[in-house]
Structures are given as C-alpha cells and as structure tokens.
Enzyme design. Structure first.
Site, short mmCIF file in Angstrom:
data_model
loop_
_atom_site.label_atom_id
_atom_site.label_comp_id
_atom_site.label_asym_id
_atom_site.label_seq_id
_atom_site.Cartn_x
_atom_site.Cartn_y
_atom_site.Cartn_z
CG ASP A 31 10.39 -3.36 0.02
OD1 ASP A 31 9.25 -3.11 -0.41
OD2 ASP A 31 11.43 -3.08 -0.60
CG HIS A 48 -0.14 -3.35 1.06
ND1 HIS A 48 1.23 -3.35 1.13
CD2 HIS A 48 -0.45 -2.57 -0.01
CE1 HIS A 48 1.73 -2.58 0.17
NE2 HIS A 48 0.72 -2.11 -0.55
CG LEU A 142 7.05 -5.52 21.70
CD1 LEU A 142 8.53 -5.79 21.42
CD2 LEU A 142 6.18 -6.32 20.72
C1 FPP Z 1 6.30 -2.32 1.29
O1 FPP Z 1 5.92 -3.20 0.27
C2 FPP Z 1 5.26 -2.28 2.27
C3 FPP Z 1 4.48 -1.21 2.52
C4 FPP Z 1 4.60 0.08 1.82
C5 FPP Z 1 3.38 -1.26 3.47
C6 FPP Z 1 3.64 -2.17 4.61
C7 FPP Z 1 2.34 -2.44 5.23
C8 FPP Z 1 2.10 -3.46 6.00
C9 FPP Z 1 3.11 -4.46 6.41
C10 FPP Z 1 0.75 -3.62 6.48
C11 FPP Z 1 0.55 -2.72 7.65
C12 FPP Z 1 0.66 -3.50 8.85
C13 FPP Z 1 -0.17 -3.34 9.82
C14 FPP Z 1 -0.12 -4.26 10.96
C15 FPP Z 1 -1.15 -2.30 9.79
P1 FPP Z 1 5.81 -2.64 -1.20
O2 FPP Z 1 4.40 -2.29 -1.45
O3 FPP Z 1 6.78 -1.53 -1.41
O4 FPP Z 1 6.21 -3.92 -2.01
P2 FPP Z 1 6.98 -3.95 -3.40
O5 FPP Z 1 8.35 -3.39 -3.16
O6 FPP Z 1 7.00 -5.41 -3.71
O7 FPP Z 1 6.16 -3.15 -4.35
#
Ligand code: FPP
Length: 252
Positions: A31, A48, A142
């Site tokens: 997150d 992202h 893994l």
């Molecule tokens: C949460 O941050 C994150 C997500 C909803 C997406 C996570 C995606 C990735 C880590 C990229 C995908 C990885 C690969 C390897 C394909 P948020 O957007 O909720 O952040 P915020 O809470 O600061 O708004």
C-alpha cells in the site's frame, strides 16, 4: 471462478509444527503507491510503476531470505471502485511484468500463480497469465502468488458453495477446495506485512492469515527496501508463535 473436479487430501491435524525460517509464507499488502506519487507531484500511475519496481526487488531477494511462498496484493476486487484508468494502468503493469519477467522466473526457479478472478480481465492478459503459469510451473525456489482482482471473502464464499457438495468435511479439505477456487493454492501465511501506514487486512487472505504474525510499516510501498523486509523478518523471528498453546516459558 474456475470450476474443476475437487481432489481432497487426507485430513491432517490442524496444529502443525511451527514453520522454520527456511520455508516461510510471507504475504504483503503493498500500500502507499498513490500517496508516494502524489507527494512528488506525479500521477498515481507513476506510483504503481514505482511499486512494480519494488515488487521486482523484493521477489528477487525473497528466496535468499528463506521465503518459499510470497503473496503480493496487486489488485483488490474492491479496487474496481477506482477510476477505470487507474485499474487499467495496474493491469497493464501486470501484463508488462509477465512479458518481461517470465523468462527470469524460469531461470531463477520461481513458480508464478495468479490468484483471484480472471473473468473481468482482458483476454490477452488471461492468455499471458496462462502462458507464464505454464512456463514457470516447475519452479521450486519460490512460489510467487500475485493476488489480482482478489477478494478473500468472495473466494471463501465460492469455496463454501462448492464445499457443500463434498462429503468428507474437515478444515484441511476446505482449504483444498479454496485452493481449487483460487488456483494458486491456499497455504497458511506466516508473516503478513502491510506498507503505507494503515493497519487493516482489506479482504486479503482472511482464511490463510488465521495464525499469521502482522507487521505494519509506515513506509510507502515504492520506498520499501530489502532491508525493510529483513527488518520485518527479524521482528517475526522475535515473536513467539503459540497458535493458542501456552508459551514455552510457561508450559515448561
Ligand atoms: C496500493 O496503493 C497499491 C495498489 C492498489 C496496487 C499495487 C500494484 C503494484 C504494486 C504494481 C503491480 C505489481 C506488479 C509487479 C504488476 P494505493 O494506490 O492504494 O496507494 P494509496 O493508499 O497511497 O492511495
């Protein structure tokens, strides 16, 4: 959700040996991408993208740290409430990851599974997932599980509907059905890490986290390093996991 014949293993005792550091299942709620980007004046999609780079570093370090299963939360089913462009950007990152990293996964002994719904994904992404899963199926260093369009409640609900038809009932056989629904297995989580400062589970691995240790960090996911992962593992090592039994010092 995939419907396939249910194969049950023999029931095993619920209380298993404590896992050794050599075969940990670590799950991460990655997150903070959005806030990381916004605080830099960048679009959320840049967060992202940076988050995907962090994922690459953590995946690469995991086997050397005794992690044998790593589950990353890439897209929650609840994330469909976000603007379509943001969801599309995350799905594109996943597609890019599969295209660029599958051969590395094969070379590094990483078996890749995607857990979650696939019916709302573009067909080209579904095909890329199937190709990557087939290509990496023999990896043993893994097991990398990416949760995409994933909701633990929904998975448990679907498993319960299928379980209704099963005659030999036990918690382990329920896990087997859940594993069938998810496709990528359903093993107990040892350590759950959440970055970004929030302290909640957000519909992630509700069944599998029954005895997990939780480590919350305010680091935003793009800033999370292998050192931070090692610090979380040290904290995990210092916890006594009793699973409801008495701590050793009291039990004698
Ligand atoms: C949460 O941050 C994150 C997500 C909803 C997406 C996570 C995606 C990735 C880590 C990229 C995908 C990885 C690969 C390897 C394909 P948020 O957007 O909720 O952040 P915020 O809470 O600061 O708004």
């Amino acid at each position: 959700m995939q419907m396939s014949p249910i194969v049950l293993r023999q029931p095993t005792p619920i209380l298993q040996d404590l896992p050794t550091r050599r075969s940990l299942h670590v799950a991460i709620i990655s997150d903070g991408n959005g806030r990381w980007a916004t605080s830099r004046g960048l679009p959320r999609s840049a967060g992202h993208r940076a988050g995907a780079q962090t994922a690459r570093r953590i995946i690469s370090a995991a086997p050397g740290l005794g992690i044998r299963t790593l589950t990353l939360f890439a897209l929650s089913s609840a994330n469909w409430k976000r603007p379509p462009a943001e969801v599309t950007a995350i799905l594109r990152l996943l597609h890019e990851y599969l295209l660029t990293e599958t051969s590395n996964c094969v070379a590094e002994g990483v078996r890749l599974s995607i857990i979650g719904r696939r019916d709302r994904m573009p067909a080209t992404l579904r095909d890329a997932i199937a190709d990557s899963e087939a290509a990496t199926a023999n990896g043993t260093r893994l097991h990398l599980r990416m949760a995409v369009d994933y909701s633990a409640r929904e998975a448990i609900f679907h498993a319960a509907c299928r379980f209704y038809k099963v005659t030999k009932l036990s918690p382990d056989s329920f896990s087997d059905v859940l594993s069938e629904v998810l496709r990528g297995g359903s093993t107990d989580v040892d350590l759950l890490i959440r970055t970004g400062g929030e302290q909640r589970l957000s519909d992630f691995l509700l069944w599998e986290c029954a005895f997990a240790e939780f480590v919350f960090t305010s680091q935003r996911w793009p800033d999370f390093t292998v050192d931070d992962l090692q610090a979380a593992l040290r904290e995990f090592d210092n916890r006594e996991r009793t699973r409801g039994a008495l701590p050793d010092a009291i039990a004698g």
